[in-house]
Every structure is written in structure tokens, then in C-alpha cells.
Design a protein around this motif. Structure first.
Motif, PDB file in Angstrom:
ATOM      1  N   ARG A 129      30.936  25.940 -17.338  1.00 12.95           N
ATOM      2  CA  ARG A 129      29.254  25.426 -17.983  1.00 12.95           C
ATOM      3  C   ARG A 129      29.257  24.226 -18.311  1.00 12.95           C
ATOM      4  NH1 ARG A 129      30.002  28.175 -23.704  1.00 12.95           N
ATOM      5  NH2 ARG A 129      28.415  27.203 -23.969  1.00 12.95           N
ATOM      6  N   VAL A 130      28.989  23.569 -17.096  1.00 17.22           N
ATOM      7  CA  VAL A 130      28.697  22.483 -16.557  1.00 17.22           C
ATOM      8  C   VAL A 130      26.768  22.741 -17.106  1.00 17.22           C
ATOM      9  CG1 VAL A 130      28.629  20.218 -15.015  1.00 17.22           C
ATOM     10  CG2 VAL A 130      30.677  21.242 -15.422  1.00 17.22           C
ATOM     11  N   ALA A 144      24.449  18.885 -22.192  1.00 17.05           N
ATOM     12  CA  ALA A 144      23.218  18.527 -21.595  1.00 17.05           C
ATOM     13  C   ALA A 144      23.522  18.330 -19.774  1.00 17.05           C
ATOM     14  CB  ALA A 144      21.810  17.908 -21.892  1.00 17.05           C
ATOM     15  N   MET A 145      24.814  17.469 -19.838  1.00 19.00           N
ATOM     16  CA  MET A 145      25.069  16.786 -18.329  1.00 19.00           C
ATOM     17  C   MET A 145      25.298  17.787 -16.716  1.00 19.00           C
ATOM     18  SD  MET A 145      27.523  14.108 -20.528  1.00 19.00           S
ATOM     19  CE  MET A 145      27.350  13.013 -18.780  1.00 19.00           C
ATOM     20  N   THR A 146      25.162  16.832 -16.255  1.00 22.50           N
ATOM     21  CA  THR A 146      25.016  17.504 -14.502  1.00 22.50           C
ATOM     22  C   THR A 146      26.500  17.467 -14.311  1.00 22.50           C
ATOM     23  OG1 THR A 146      24.138  15.941 -13.154  1.00 22.50           O
ATOM     24  CG2 THR A 146      22.524  18.057 -14.800  1.00 22.50           C
ATOM     25  N   TYR A 201      34.877  15.253 -21.239  1.00 22.51           N
ATOM     26  CA  TYR A 201      33.752  15.508 -21.603  1.00 22.51           C
ATOM     27  C   TYR A 201      34.101  17.549 -21.675  1.00 22.51           C
ATOM     28  CZ  TYR A 201      32.494  11.818 -18.555  1.00 22.51           C
ATOM     29  OH  TYR A 201      32.094  10.790 -18.476  1.00 22.51           O
ATOM     30  N   PRO A 202      33.204  17.623 -23.497  1.00 21.90           N
ATOM     31  CA  PRO A 202      34.113  19.627 -23.382  1.00 21.90           C
ATOM     32  C   PRO A 202      31.856  20.192 -23.776  1.00 21.90           C
ATOM     33  CG  PRO A 202      33.517  17.951 -25.845  1.00 21.90           C
ATOM     34  CD  PRO A 202      33.656  16.986 -24.567  1.00 21.90           C
ATOM     35  N   PHE A 203      32.324  20.455 -23.213  1.00 16.20           N
ATOM     36  CA  PHE A 203      31.221  21.399 -22.736  1.00 16.20           C
ATOM     37  C   PHE A 203      30.920  22.370 -23.373  1.00 16.20           C
ATOM     38  CE2 PHE A 203      31.088  18.775 -18.739  1.00 16.20           C
ATOM     39  CZ  PHE A 203      29.636  18.867 -18.919  1.00 16.20           C
ATOM     40  N   ARG A 208      24.888  31.094  -8.379  1.00 15.72           N
ATOM     41  CA  ARG A 208      25.779  30.272  -9.209  1.00 15.72           C
ATOM     42  C   ARG A 208      27.686  29.593  -8.262  1.00 15.72           C
ATOM     43  NH1 ARG A 208      27.257  27.385 -12.822  1.00 15.72           N
ATOM     44  NH2 ARG A 208      28.330  27.836 -14.686  1.00 15.72           N
ATOM     45  N   GLN A 209      27.009  30.420  -7.580  1.00 19.39           N
ATOM     46  CA  GLN A 209      28.849  29.989  -6.516  1.00 19.39           C
ATOM     47  C   GLN A 209      28.243  28.504  -5.939  1.00 19.39           C
ATOM     48  OE1 GLN A 209      29.334  33.027  -3.100  1.00 19.39           O
ATOM     49  NE2 GLN A 209      30.686  31.549  -2.080  1.00 19.39           N
ATOM     50  N   LEU A 210      26.887  28.624  -5.678  1.00 20.14           N
ATOM     51  CA  LEU A 210      26.604  27.518  -4.771  1.00 20.14           C
ATOM     52  C   LEU A 210      26.394  25.964  -6.256  1.00 20.14           C
ATOM     53  CD1 LEU A 210      23.194  28.350  -2.349  1.00 20.14           C
ATOM     54  CD2 LEU A 210      25.911  27.042  -1.672  1.00 20.14           C
ATOM     55  N   GLN A 211      26.534  26.143  -6.570  1.00 19.05           N
ATOM     56  CA  GLN A 211      25.868  25.452  -7.736  1.00 19.05           C
ATOM     57  C   GLN A 211      27.357  24.807  -8.095  1.00 19.05           C
ATOM     58  OE1 GLN A 211      23.850  23.708  -9.681  1.00 19.05           O
ATOM     59  NE2 GLN A 211      25.455  22.289 -10.456  1.00 19.05           N
TER      60      GLN A 211
END
Length: 278
Positions: free
Chosen positions: A152-153, A123-125, A64-66, A162-165
Motif C-alpha cells: 500500500r506504499v 500519501a507517502m512514498t 506508518y499505517p498505510f 508493480r514488480q519494479l515498484q
């Protein structure tokens, strides 16, 4: 004995003997591995080389290349496999170059067919990555999943910090590896703190959102090329693979050859690989 009895899956070879020895055989089923580096250290190239090594040995890989396009990733594989300078792929130029490219593509076709690069990766989570991996695994057993790169996900919830993500993404990727019984390799970026001070070699503390990444990962490897910071170094063409964390093994360093023009990692020729305690 457990491996022989089929109770535990054997380790997956990385394709580099020195790295396999450091990791007591290779990458483990259900293991969440983070490979990190500053820009220009070669983390994307390490990911593509690792995927190619596993595919050449018969494994099925999800990549998966983001950060890069499908074309850019394919160029890396062709460059590495045919020892073709990346510049040729952007501008073949003459008949001899074109013939070399066509010959490389023909010989690489079989193992490249064992690497899947899903469409619309950017565009993927992490949850969509996991769902995609489940579907692929149901069609043909997957050997390894590689994400390039973790920061980059796509965010699942734009309101989260950002930390929670990052924490959520690490958990999801680790969980899918356990569920499918495969190693999951997430490339990541060190923060600028890694370049402060005289010694530019990174530490765990230099990982962006380091606490959550470190807690989830069973193995953290850092990439360092001394010639990037010190052009006169004796270690030209050498990359240090720093084992910053290994849950069931030593934290040591392996040295590999780095061929930048063909984005290739290889064993150092004529030299016993170096292990040093960190």
C-alpha cells in the motif's frame, strides 16, 4: 563478545520469549523483516502489538499505517493494553466502559509517547518514509520502523510496473534500516494462491511480487490461523508464526495465543511453545 564490546548492537526483543528464541535473541540492526498474512490473519494487529512491546521496553518506534487511520491504530493499542474489546472503543456506551477507557489511556500514555505515527502517511512514498525516519532519528534515536503494509506504499513512479515498484520500496526500506542501524518491519499480504489446496498455510511463493521481497528480506514470517478456515479445529485462539526464511537461523514455527476481541498476541499459557521444522 562483540555485543559486550559495543561493536554490534544487541538484538531488539519482540516482547514474546518464544519468538525471541526462534530469532536468536530478537530483531537485528539493519535487518529487513517481512511479516505477511492473508486478510483476517492479524498482520496489522501483529504490527501494533510488536510496536507496543518495543515501546513498553523503552524503545522509540516509528509506525506508518498505510491502510488504517490514526484513530484505528490508537484503538488497537488501547484495546490490547487494557484488554478492552474493540467494540467498546467504537461505542463506549456506559460509565463503567468510559472509566475503563480513561484509565487505560492514562496508564498507556508513557509508552504510547514513544511511538510516532507521522501525519499524512497514506500519501507517502518509500523515499518519503526514509526521509521522515532520518528526521525522527536525528531528534531522538529510533529503535524500530514498522510499515503497514508494503503493497500500500504510494508508488514513486506511476509508469513503473508493480514488480519494479515493490523492488524499489524494499530496497529503500532496507537501506534506511542499514543507515540508521535499526530493524525495519514491513507487513505484507499473501496472494490468493495461499488459499488453494487442502493446507492453507502460506509459503514464500505466495507473497505478491515474491521474488523481490524474498531477495531483499533477511527474515520472512507468515501468519496463519487454522480456525479461520476450519471452525472445528482444536487450535482455536492460536496463531502460527511460520518462519519462512531466516538468513542466519532455522525455518521453524512458533505458536502464539490470539485474542481477536482485543487484537492481542500472547504466549500460550500452560504450554511449551511449539517448534517444528518446515
Amino acid at each position: 563478545l562483540a555485543v559486550q564490546a559495543g561493536e554490534v548492537a544487541p538484538a531488539l526483543s519482540t516482547g514474546w520469549k518464544s519468538v525471541d528464541e526462534l530469532l536468536s535473541g530478537g530483531l537485528r540492526a539493519g535487518q529487513f523483516i517481512v511479516v505477511a498474512g492473508r486478510p483476517a490473519m492479524g498482520k496489522s494487529s501483529f504490527g501494533t502489538c510488536l510496536a507496543a512491546n518495543v515501546a513498553r521496553n523503552g524503545g522509540n518506534v516509528l509506525y506508518y499505517p498505510f491502510e488504517e487511520s490514526h484513530e484505528d491504530v490508537l484503538h488497537r493499542w488501547l484495546s490490547s493494553d487494557g484488554k478492552i474489546p474493540m467494540g467498546w472503543l467504537k461505542d463506549p456506551g456506559d460509565t463503567a466502559r468510559n472509566n475503563k477507557l480513561f484509565a487505560t489511556a492514562a496508564t498507556a500514555r508513557e509508552w504510547l509517547g514513544r511511538i510516532q505515527v507521522p501525519a499524512k502517511v497514506r500519501a507517502m512514498t518509500s523515499g518519503e518514509v526514509a526521509a521522515s525516519a532520518r528526521r525522527a532519528h536525528a531528534e531522538a534515536p529510533v529503535s524500530m520502523l514498522v510499515v503497514d503494509y508494503l503493497q500500500r506504499v504510494k508508488a514513486t513512479n506511476g509508469r513503473d510496473s508493480r514488480q519494479l515498484q515493490i523492488k524499489h520500496d524494499c530496497e529503500v526500506l532496507h537501506d534506511i534500516g542499514i543507515e540508521l542501524g535499526i530493524p525495519v518491519v514491513a507487513l505484507a499480504q499473501f496472494g490468493r494462491s495461499a488459499e488453494q489446496g487442502t493446507d492453507k498455510r502460506p509459503s514464500l511463493a505466495d507473497l505478491r511480487e515474491s521474488g523481490d521481497i524474498e531477495n531483499e528480506a533477511g527474515l520472512v514470517l507468515g501468519l496463519y490461523r487454522d480456525e479461520y478456515y476450519h471452525p472445528d479445529t482444536l487450535d482455536k485462539g492460536v496463531v502460527e508464526l511460520l518462519c519462512l526464511k531466516q538468513r542466519f537461523g532455522p525455518s521453524e514455527t512458533v505458536r502464539l495465543a490470539w485474542h481477536g476481541s482485543t487484537v492481542t498476541f500472547a504466549e500460550l499459557e500452560g504450554e511449551q511453545w511449539t517448534r517444528s521444522n518446515r
